[in-house]
Every structure is written in C-alpha cells, then in structure tokens.
Design a protein around this motif. Sequence first.
Motif, PDB file in Angstrom:
ATOM      1  N   ILE A 349       0.822  -1.211   0.000  1.00 30.79           N
ATOM      2  CA  ILE A 349       0.000   0.000   0.000  1.00 30.79           C
ATOM      3  C   ILE A 349       0.857   1.264   0.000  1.00 30.79           C
ATOM      4  N   ARG A 350       2.198   1.116  -0.008  1.00 30.79           N
ATOM      5  CA  ARG A 350       3.061   2.297  -0.039  1.00 30.79           C
ATOM      6  C   ARG A 350       4.065   2.160  -1.172  1.00 30.79           C
ATOM      7  N   SER A 351       3.965   3.034  -2.129  1.00 32.57           N
ATOM      8  CA  SER A 351       4.921   3.046  -3.224  1.00 32.57           C
ATOM      9  C   SER A 351       6.191   3.761  -2.773  1.00 32.57           C
ATOM     10  N   LYS A 352       7.229   3.655  -3.583  1.00 32.08           N
ATOM     11  CA  LYS A 352       8.465   4.362  -3.275  1.00 32.08           C
ATOM     12  C   LYS A 352       8.242   5.874  -3.323  1.00 32.08           C
ATOM     13  N   GLU A 353       7.397   6.321  -4.211  1.00 36.12           N
ATOM     14  CA  GLU A 353       7.091   7.752  -4.307  1.00 36.12           C
ATOM     15  C   GLU A 353       6.434   8.253  -3.033  1.00 36.12           C
ATOM     16  N   VAL A 354       5.500   7.471  -2.502  1.00 39.31           N
ATOM     17  CA  VAL A 354       4.846   7.834  -1.241  1.00 39.31           C
ATOM     18  C   VAL A 354       5.867   7.847  -0.114  1.00 39.31           C
ATOM     19  N   ALA A 355       6.732   6.838  -0.088  1.00 35.69           N
ATOM     20  CA  ALA A 355       7.767   6.766   0.948  1.00 35.69           C
ATOM     21  C   ALA A 355       8.675   7.992   0.895  1.00 35.69           C
ATOM     22  N   LEU A 356       9.097   8.383  -0.296  1.00 36.06           N
ATOM     23  CA  LEU A 356       9.980   9.537  -0.432  1.00 36.06           C
ATOM     24  C   LEU A 356       9.310  10.796   0.091  1.00 36.06           C
ATOM     25  N   ASN A 357       7.994  10.876  -0.088  1.00 32.05           N
ATOM     26  CA  ASN A 357       7.258  12.043   0.378  1.00 32.05           C
ATOM     27  C   ASN A 357       7.124  12.090   1.893  1.00 32.05           C
ATOM     28  N   GLN A 358       7.417  10.964   2.551  1.00 31.78           N
ATOM     29  CA  GLN A 358       7.389  10.922   4.009  1.00 31.78           C
ATOM     30  C   GLN A 358       8.752  11.218   4.632  1.00 31.78           C
ATOM     31  N   LEU A 359       9.752  11.487   3.806  1.00 36.55           N
ATOM     32  CA  LEU A 359      11.115  11.669   4.304  1.00 36.55           C
ATOM     33  C   LEU A 359      11.568  13.125   4.280  1.00 36.55           C
ATOM     34  N   CYS A 360      12.441  13.460   5.204  1.00 41.24           N
ATOM     35  CA  CYS A 360      13.108  14.754   5.276  1.00 41.24           C
ATOM     36  C   CYS A 360      14.558  14.498   5.673  1.00 41.24           C
ATOM     37  N   LEU A 361      15.333  15.556   5.792  1.00 46.46           N
ATOM     38  CA  LEU A 361      16.778  15.426   6.014  1.00 46.46           C
ATOM     39  C   LEU A 361      17.238  16.368   7.120  1.00 46.46           C
ATOM     40  N   SER A 362      18.179  15.877   7.948  1.00 48.85           N
ATOM     41  CA  SER A 362      18.704  16.698   9.042  1.00 48.85           C
ATOM     42  C   SER A 362      20.057  16.159   9.493  1.00 48.85           C
ATOM     43  N   PRO A 363      20.741  16.891  10.394  1.00 48.38           N
ATOM     44  CA  PRO A 363      21.866  16.270  11.105  1.00 48.38           C
ATOM     45  C   PRO A 363      21.331  15.148  11.988  1.00 48.38           C
ATOM     46  N   GLN A 364      22.197  14.220  12.391  1.00 46.51           N
ATOM     47  CA  GLN A 364      21.717  13.098  13.191  1.00 46.51           C
ATOM     48  C   GLN A 364      21.346  13.560  14.593  1.00 46.51           C
ATOM     49  N   CYS A 365      21.962  14.619  15.084  1.00 46.72           N
ATOM     50  CA  CYS A 365      21.660  15.143  16.415  1.00 46.72           C
ATOM     51  C   CYS A 365      22.022  16.616  16.423  1.00 46.72           C
ATOM     52  N   GLY A 366      21.838  17.256  17.559  1.00 44.26           N
ATOM     53  CA  GLY A 366      22.220  18.650  17.665  1.00 44.26           C
ATOM     54  C   GLY A 366      23.740  18.813  17.652  1.00 44.26           C
ATOM     55  N   PHE A 367      24.180  20.044  17.433  1.00 43.24           N
ATOM     56  CA  PHE A 367      25.607  20.339  17.399  1.00 43.24           C
ATOM     57  C   PHE A 367      26.167  20.643  18.789  1.00 43.24           C
ATOM     58  N   ALA A 368      25.282  20.751  19.776  1.00 41.87           N
ATOM     59  CA  ALA A 368      25.753  21.122  21.119  1.00 41.87           C
ATOM     60  C   ALA A 368      24.706  20.730  22.152  1.00 41.87           C
ATOM     61  N   SER A 369      24.604  19.435  22.443  1.00 35.05           N
ATOM     62  CA  SER A 369      23.640  18.978  23.441  1.00 35.05           C
ATOM     63  C   SER A 369      24.006  19.454  24.839  1.00 35.05           C
ATOM     64  N   VAL A 370      25.277  19.793  25.037  1.00 35.16           N
ATOM     65  CA  VAL A 370      25.729  20.493  26.240  1.00 35.16           C
ATOM     66  C   VAL A 370      26.396  21.788  25.773  1.00 35.16           C
ATOM     67  N   TRP A 371      26.484  22.758  26.676  1.00 33.79           N
ATOM     68  CA  TRP A 371      26.912  24.094  26.238  1.00 33.79           C
ATOM     69  C   TRP A 371      28.330  24.115  25.672  1.00 33.79           C
ATOM     70  N   GLN A 372      29.159  23.146  26.080  1.00 36.87           N
ATOM     71  CA  GLN A 372      30.533  23.122  25.570  1.00 36.87           C
ATOM     72  C   GLN A 372      30.593  22.760  24.095  1.00 36.87           C
ATOM     73  N   GLY A 373      29.549  22.109  23.579  1.00 38.45           N
ATOM     74  CA  GLY A 373      29.467  21.806  22.152  1.00 38.45           C
ATOM     75  C   GLY A 373      30.204  20.541  21.753  1.00 38.45           C
ATOM     76  N   ASN A 374      30.111  20.214  20.479  1.00 43.13           N
ATOM     77  CA  ASN A 374      30.833  19.100  19.871  1.00 43.13           C
ATOM     78  C   ASN A 374      32.130  19.622  19.250  1.00 43.13           C
ATOM     79  N   PRO A 375      33.033  18.730  18.830  1.00 42.33           N
ATOM     80  CA  PRO A 375      34.290  19.186  18.205  1.00 42.33           C
ATOM     81  C   PRO A 375      34.089  19.688  16.782  1.00 42.33           C
ATOM     82  N   VAL A 376      33.214  20.662  16.640  1.00 38.31           N
ATOM     83  CA  VAL A 376      32.979  21.343  15.367  1.00 38.31           C
ATOM     84  C   VAL A 376      32.915  22.839  15.639  1.00 38.31           C
ATOM     85  N   THR A 377      33.204  23.631  14.627  1.00 39.17           N
ATOM     86  CA  THR A 377      33.114  25.079  14.752  1.00 39.17           C
ATOM     87  C   THR A 377      31.781  25.560  14.192  1.00 39.17           C
TER      88      THR A 377
END
Length: 401
Positions: A349-377
């Motif tokens: 009941i779900r085509s690939k087109e329907v599946a693609l329409n249910q998807l979005c894109l993001s980073p896997q997590c936040g860049f700073a879950s604590v105030w010190q941040g991750n090793p990124v600028t």
Amino acid sequence: MSKSPAKLHPPFRAEHVGSLIRPRPLFDKRCELEEGKCTVEDLKEVENDAVKHVVELQRSLGIRSITDGEVKKASFYDGVFEKLDGMVFMPERPIHEFKRYLPHIALLYAAGKPSDATFYCNGKIRRTKPFYVEEFKAIKRVVPPEEVKNIKINMCPPSWWHHRHGSDLAYDRNVYSNDDEFFDDLGAAYRAEFAELYELGCRNIQLDDPTFAFFCYEPTLSGMREAGVDPEKLLDTYIRSINVCTKDRPTDLRIGLHMCRGNYKGLHFCEGGYDAIAEKVFTGLDVDTLYLEFDDERSGSFDPLKFVPLNKMVVLGLVTSKNPKLENIEDLKRRVDEAATAMSSGDSIRSKEVALNQLCLSPQCGFASVWQGNPVTEEDEKKKLALIVETAKQIWGSDSD
C-alpha cells in the motif's frame, strides 16, 4: 500499520535537530559562570544576543524550521524538571541508586564516582510555572510574524530522570504506587505546557529522547535482565509516557520525537539499529514525526523504516554533528533513495514515491547537546546545514513542505 495519511504534518524538508554551537561571547560567559566569575543573571543579555545570532544564522541558510539553538540551556534536558512541583534536585545522590546497565551510568561507575546529580520525585507532580514559554516569546520577538508558525521548541522526554533510577527508585512509593500514576501526572504537566505554547502560536514541538535507543543496545538489554528488569515492559512504559503527553493535542500542533544514541561533546553512548524496537515504537508512539539517526555504521540499516505508518514523517539524520567532516551531496541523495526503497519494501500500500514524500533530512543530532558543544566550529555547522538545504532542494525541489 496506519492506512490513512489524514494526520500527516510534513515538517520542512531540510531541518536541524535543535541545539547549535554557542556563539563565542556566550561560550566565554558560560566559562566565566563555571569559574564563579559571573552570575546566571549576567548571562541573560548575552543569551538574548545569542538567540538573535542563531535565528539569523538559520534564516540566512534557508532553514525554515527555527529554534533558539537551545543556547539558553546548559544541557538539552534543562528547563523542565527543575520547574515542577513534586521534583527535588539531588546534587549528590549515591551512585548505587543509579542503574548500572545504562552505558552513560556505567561510565560513572568506572570512573569511581561516589555520587551524581539527579532529580527525585517526593511529591505530587504539578506544573505551576511554564517550561519554555519565555524562550518561545524570545524567538517570537526576532522572527517576522509570518514565520512564528515555523518556530520549534525542544524539550527532554518525560522518562529522562526515570530511566536513570528505574521504577523502584525514581519516585516515592508513598506518593505514586506505580509508573502509570507517575507518568499520568507528568503527562498532564507536559500537556499544560503544550497548551500554553500553542496559545502563543507554537505549532512545532520536538521531544529529544535518548531512552529508546538503549533498547536497541544488547549490553543494556542484558544488563536489564540481569537486574531483574523486563525490557519489553519498560519499553511499553516509555511509549505510554510519551503518549500521555501528546494525547488530545490540536490537530495542527506537530509533535516530533528524536531518538538519540547519545551526544556528549561528540561522543555517543550506545549502538545498534532500530530493528529491535521499530514495529512497536514506530507504530505505537502518538507523534507526527520521527527524527532518526543514520549517520554511520552503528546506526544499522534502513530496513526498520518499513514499519513507519503512513501518517508519520521521518527525518533522516544522515549528516553527522559529531565531527567536522563534510558529507558528499551525491552520497546523501543516494542514501535518501535507499531509505525510500527500504520504507516501501514489503508494503503493497506504499509506493516508493509515497515513501519519499514521508522523508526529510537533518543532522543526526544537535551540534551542542551540552553548552561546551561538539568538536565542530560554527563554520563547520553552517557548511553542514547549507549542505542539508541544498540536498533537500535537489531531492524534493524545495526545502519546505
């Protein structure tokens, strides 16, 4: 599996999960606070400037789902339990009262820590003051009126402190006799927060929940069993804890849930794909959007996506926030295609087109879950967010819904 997409609330195709690297002035002021050279009150003006900065950063990159970057928090879980009646802060709870089967707690045991800070429920839980109403108003002041509906508020899940101590040590048994009673009152507090935010114009709330990923990690599961804890029963408890928070919400209030595997200064706490929990959790959670981490081999395959109901969106966390290496746009497009294929497999009941329409894109997590941040600028962060926006445009033709 749901047969109707009637309640589908598509988020923007290009998202970021919530927390952002603290701007340098705020980072420096936080360091002063840690060293006892300033007060919390001294932070406020710098925090307000930081909110303006990160909001403009998102808007300039084409990110349309706007947060305050959680820059007013020291850690992602701040802002809820310390404001609830019935919860008391314990700065030095004995370590033997923490569940050793949890990977982040096991590290405390291994380090020989005799105690750790936590919260304990010693009275009836009531919301007598708001969690993030002032934070929402602060973002609202710095975005155009037509973009208020795009503001997203992040908060920790109701299970956050419970999972550290379990059903036996999370609350006073003279106050609550079981988990259902405890989470019913906690859920009422969350619903009251949701309602007040909604009245102010909030239409997007994200719960950041590391607890579900522990049920994908075999060392934790075996540790639970050794401790006499039934993982399936506890998983059911945590699904219910979310659902009592989200029930009876307005139809145009979008609730998302981010399943995190840990994000402490670029480190994770557990591994394993979603296979073990997918059918029960993806179908059982009463949320509109699932934010899922798929940034490296520890995340498993896309196969569990076949259990996502038709009435839920999935935000694929394909871009890592844990290191500065910039992903390749063609690789990202290929992986989104693979996710859509997996999502539509074995489901007539779900085509690939329907599946693609249910998807979005993001980073896997936040860049700073604590105030010190991750090793990124901040520059690394901007490049990754810009890449997400461009990838979304090439896949869906737009970064919006």
